[in-house]
Design a protein around this motif. Sequence first.
Motif, PDB file in Angstrom:
ATOM      1  N   LEU A 222     -44.873  53.644  83.591  1.00  0.00           N
ATOM      2  CA  LEU A 222     -43.786  52.711  83.299  1.00  0.00           C
ATOM      3  C   LEU A 222     -42.664  52.931  84.312  1.00  0.00           C
ATOM      4  CD1 LEU A 222     -42.886  50.547  81.245  1.00  0.00           C
ATOM      5  CD2 LEU A 222     -41.749  52.363  79.972  1.00  0.00           C
ATOM      6  N   PRO A 223     -42.836  52.442  85.525  1.00  0.00           N
ATOM      7  CA  PRO A 223     -41.813  52.656  86.556  1.00  0.00           C
ATOM      8  C   PRO A 223     -40.470  52.071  86.138  1.00  0.00           C
ATOM      9  CG  PRO A 223     -43.849  51.784  87.507  1.00  0.00           C
ATOM     10  CD  PRO A 223     -43.988  51.664  86.028  1.00  0.00           C
ATOM     11  N   ASP A 224     -39.455  52.917  86.151  1.00  0.00           N
ATOM     12  CA  ASP A 224     -38.117  52.506  85.723  1.00  0.00           C
ATOM     13  C   ASP A 224     -37.119  53.471  86.354  1.00  0.00           C
ATOM     14  OD1 ASP A 224     -36.412  50.994  83.407  1.00  0.00           O
ATOM     15  OD2 ASP A 224     -35.790  53.090  83.552  1.00  0.00           O
ATOM     16  N   GLY A 225     -35.971  52.952  86.760  1.00  0.00           N
ATOM     17  CA  GLY A 225     -34.988  53.787  87.435  1.00  0.00           C
ATOM     18  C   GLY A 225     -34.554  54.991  86.631  1.00  0.00           C
ATOM     19  N   GLU A 226     -34.320  54.816  85.326  1.00  0.00           N
ATOM     20  CA  GLU A 226     -33.871  55.936  84.508  1.00  0.00           C
ATOM     21  C   GLU A 226     -34.986  56.926  84.218  1.00  0.00           C
ATOM     22  OE1 GLU A 226     -30.323  56.870  82.620  1.00  0.00           O
ATOM     23  OE2 GLU A 226     -30.866  56.763  84.730  1.00  0.00           O
ATOM     24  N   VAL A 227     -36.231  56.460  84.175  1.00  0.00           N
ATOM     25  CA  VAL A 227     -37.363  57.395  84.069  1.00  0.00           C
ATOM     26  C   VAL A 227     -37.402  58.271  85.316  1.00  0.00           C
ATOM     27  CG1 VAL A 227     -39.861  57.605  83.886  1.00  0.00           C
ATOM     28  CG2 VAL A 227     -38.680  55.807  82.615  1.00  0.00           C
ATOM     29  N   PHE A 228     -37.258  57.648  86.487  1.00  0.00           N
ATOM     30  CA  PHE A 228     -37.226  58.405  87.735  1.00  0.00           C
ATOM     31  C   PHE A 228     -36.035  59.361  87.753  1.00  0.00           C
ATOM     32  CE2 PHE A 228     -39.209  54.476  90.020  1.00  0.00           C
ATOM     33  CZ  PHE A 228     -40.425  54.731  89.396  1.00  0.00           C
ATOM     34  N   GLY A 229     -34.880  58.870  87.275  1.00  0.00           N
ATOM     35  CA  GLY A 229     -33.676  59.701  87.266  1.00  0.00           C
ATOM     36  C   GLY A 229     -33.821  60.919  86.379  1.00  0.00           C
ATOM     37  N   LEU A 230     -34.416  60.726  85.189  1.00  0.00           N
ATOM     38  CA  LEU A 230     -34.635  61.861  84.285  1.00  0.00           C
ATOM     39  C   LEU A 230     -35.580  62.871  84.902  1.00  0.00           C
ATOM     40  CD1 LEU A 230     -34.393  63.368  81.615  1.00  0.00           C
ATOM     41  CD2 LEU A 230     -36.189  61.882  80.694  1.00  0.00           C
ATOM     42  N   LEU A 231     -36.650  62.397  85.514  1.00  0.00           N
ATOM     43  CA  LEU A 231     -37.602  63.313  86.144  1.00  0.00           C
ATOM     44  C   LEU A 231     -36.927  64.084  87.274  1.00  0.00           C
ATOM     45  CD1 LEU A 231     -40.393  64.477  86.444  1.00  0.00           C
ATOM     46  CD2 LEU A 231     -41.103  62.405  87.659  1.00  0.00           C
ATOM     47  N   ALA A 232     -36.113  63.397  88.077  1.00  0.00           N
ATOM     48  CA  ALA A 232     -35.379  64.074  89.155  1.00  0.00           C
ATOM     49  C   ALA A 232     -34.450  65.138  88.590  1.00  0.00           C
ATOM     50  CB  ALA A 232     -34.578  63.049  89.956  1.00  0.00           C
ATOM     51  N   LEU A 233     -33.733  64.802  87.528  1.00  0.00           N
ATOM     52  CA  LEU A 233     -32.799  65.746  86.913  1.00  0.00           C
ATOM     53  C   LEU A 233     -33.516  67.004  86.441  1.00  0.00           C
ATOM     54  CD1 LEU A 233     -30.077  66.567  85.634  1.00  0.00           C
ATOM     55  CD2 LEU A 233     -30.673  65.120  83.667  1.00  0.00           C
ATOM     56  N   MET A 234     -34.627  66.839  85.751  1.00  0.00           N
ATOM     57  CA  MET A 234     -35.342  67.996  85.213  1.00  0.00           C
ATOM     58  C   MET A 234     -35.923  68.861  86.325  1.00  0.00           C
ATOM     59  SD  MET A 234     -37.088  66.554  81.670  1.00  0.00           S
ATOM     60  CE  MET A 234     -38.175  65.400  82.485  1.00  0.00           C
ATOM     61  N   LEU A 235     -36.453  68.237  87.365  1.00  0.00           N
ATOM     62  CA  LEU A 235     -37.005  69.013  88.482  1.00  0.00           C
ATOM     63  C   LEU A 235     -35.910  69.804  89.197  1.00  0.00           C
ATOM     64  CD1 LEU A 235     -39.470  66.341  89.881  1.00  0.00           C
ATOM     65  CD2 LEU A 235     -40.127  68.600  89.021  1.00  0.00           C
ATOM     66  N   LEU A 236     -34.758  69.188  89.419  1.00  0.00           N
ATOM     67  CA  LEU A 236     -33.657  69.873  90.097  1.00  0.00           C
ATOM     68  C   LEU A 236     -33.115  71.017  89.244  1.00  0.00           C
ATOM     69  CD1 LEU A 236     -31.882  66.747  91.603  1.00  0.00           C
ATOM     70  CD2 LEU A 236     -33.025  68.564  92.895  1.00  0.00           C
ATOM     71  N   GLN A 237     -33.041  70.811  87.947  1.00  0.00           N
ATOM     72  CA  GLN A 237     -32.573  71.897  87.081  1.00  0.00           C
ATOM     73  C   GLN A 237     -33.597  73.020  86.998  1.00  0.00           C
ATOM     74  OE1 GLN A 237     -31.560  69.703  83.465  1.00  0.00           O
ATOM     75  NE2 GLN A 237     -29.390  69.817  83.993  1.00  0.00           N
ATOM     76  N   ARG A 238     -34.875  72.648  86.909  1.00  0.00           N
ATOM     77  CA  ARG A 238     -35.914  73.681  86.809  1.00  0.00           C
ATOM     78  C   ARG A 238     -35.990  74.534  88.068  1.00  0.00           C
ATOM     79  NH1 ARG A 238     -42.286  72.369  86.205  1.00  0.00           N
ATOM     80  NH2 ARG A 238     -41.931  71.658  88.345  1.00  0.00           N
ATOM     81  N   SER A 239     -35.571  73.975  89.191  1.00  0.00           N
ATOM     82  CA  SER A 239     -35.669  74.718  90.450  1.00  0.00           C
ATOM     83  C   SER A 239     -34.899  76.034  90.402  1.00  0.00           C
ATOM     84  CB  SER A 239     -35.144  73.860  91.607  1.00  0.00           C
ATOM     85  OG  SER A 239     -33.738  73.674  91.532  1.00  0.00           O
ATOM     86  N   ARG A 240     -33.934  76.151  89.479  1.00  0.00           N
ATOM     87  CA  ARG A 240     -33.111  77.359  89.404  1.00  0.00           C
ATOM     88  C   ARG A 240     -33.663  78.417  88.447  1.00  0.00           C
ATOM     89  NH1 ARG A 240     -28.137  73.817  87.486  1.00  0.00           N
ATOM     90  NH2 ARG A 240     -28.093  72.237  89.122  1.00  0.00           N
ATOM     91  N   ASP A 241     -34.785  78.154  87.809  1.00  0.00           N
ATOM     92  CA  ASP A 241     -35.267  79.022  86.729  1.00  0.00           C
ATOM     93  C   ASP A 241     -35.300  80.504  87.098  1.00  0.00           C
ATOM     94  OD1 ASP A 241     -35.511  77.031  84.886  1.00  0.00           O
ATOM     95  OD2 ASP A 241     -37.696  76.958  84.861  1.00  0.00           O
ATOM     96  N   LYS A 242     -35.846  80.836  88.264  1.00  0.00           N
ATOM     97  CA  LYS A 242     -36.040  82.249  88.622  1.00  0.00           C
ATOM     98  C   LYS A 242     -34.722  82.963  88.923  1.00  0.00           C
ATOM     99  CE  LYS A 242     -40.723  81.716  90.430  1.00  0.00           C
ATOM    100  NZ  LYS A 242     -41.606  81.832  91.628  1.00  0.00           N
ATOM    101  N   ALA A 243     -33.666  82.186  89.112  1.00  0.00           N
ATOM    102  CA  ALA A 243     -32.382  82.796  89.459  1.00  0.00           C
ATOM    103  C   ALA A 243     -31.426  82.883  88.281  1.00  0.00           C
ATOM    104  CB  ALA A 243     -31.721  81.995  90.587  1.00  0.00           C
ATOM    105  N   ARG A 244     -31.825  82.363  87.128  1.00  0.00           N
ATOM    106  CA  ARG A 244     -30.885  82.227  86.012  1.00  0.00           C
ATOM    107  C   ARG A 244     -30.854  83.429  85.078  1.00  0.00           C
ATOM    108  NH1 ARG A 244     -32.527  78.046  82.707  1.00  0.00           N
ATOM    109  NH2 ARG A 244     -30.453  77.981  81.774  1.00  0.00           N
TER     110      ARG A 244
END
Length: 410
Positions: A222-244
């Motif tokens: 279901l391509p949608d801007g907010e679906v893409f935005g949510l996925l981007a947000l979660m990936l960017l936040q997860r990138s910090r996991d090992k440093a938190r």
Amino acid sequence: MITDDQWIGQIYQQQSRRVLSTLIRLLGDFSLAEECMQEAFAAAVRQWPVDGIPDNPAAWLIRTSQRRGIDQIRKAQTARSYSHLVAEPETDDPKTDEETINDDQLRLLFTCCHPALSLDARIALTLREMCGLTTEQVASGLLQKPATLAQRIVRAKRKIRDAGIPYEVPEAKELPERLPGVLRVIYLVFNEGYSRSDGDQVVDVQLSSEAIRLAEVLARLLPDGEVFGLLALMLLQRSRDKARQDAGGNLITLEDQDRSLWDRASIDSGFRWLEAALARTPTGPYTLQASIAAVHADADTPGETDWARIVRLYNALYQQQPSPVIALNRAVAVAMRDSPAVGLEMLEALMGQRAMAGYHLFHAARADLQRRSGHTEDARQSYQRALALVSQGPERRFLERRLAELEKSP
């Protein structure tokens, strides 16, 4: 060399949720569909090593499961009450092309996240049925007793059946109203994994990973801007996991994290999804939050953070969602751009809001800005208030360390 059992195990991991979503449509009942799917996999374990793995394993599993389900319904004493729910195939083979199975995945996700269900039930049902976690795993992830969680899932399935909640993807005209609820469930699952509300760990990788996987499925189907935005947000936040969190399980704040530990692959993927989101208009709240996370990811050191841009993004976000939590985050960003005193003044304006009184992060942020402003006694009181409200172990230890540092100061 991979064995047949290993192949079957891989197929279960990759296909079981897709098979289940189609079976729920065909059989009209969550529990029956799951029971028949398990029987079909058991049959696969017996038959495939002898007959060979079929060219289309998912189709074989769906066909086998459906036949077992129809047999059970016909034999049951309650067959009459179930008969109208069963999608009788015109041929022996149900429709199992890729597009139909994908549509069934969307149907299942929208059904699990239906607004007629309570938010807690939506989250539990999504984790159980869409992600395939066991009841015990879901209960552990949501910090609940397995028996309580099991009853919640049973009640949710019963409500879907008794209320006649349609197993369908909303029509295009209904999507703007329904999609935000689905995205909210996914993000709440992610948040519970990204920053546990309780317990002694900051991160639950399983929950956050399942949320990202769900968003990836949704983005593909279901391509949608907010679906893409949510996925981007979660990936960017997860990138910090090992440093938190350090080796001792202690929380490390964003400004003190070793940024070399940030996962570059997640950041790059997040940037790509954010670019796709920004290409679609209008820009929604998840895309704005992803843009804020991207500013942090772009900074090699805390001092290089573009706080002016973050404040502008928070201003835009607050216009769309004027919530106290966003106002809190905006005040902290303003403090970093201007001065702790300016941010503190903005926080003081939130003091009268009921939502902030019992929110430990509000008192922790206020304590930090008071500490930075040299208001030591006020900071002590705010840290104590935050400690009275916090329930996560690493956050508690962090606040205790901050308070102890203040106690040593003159």
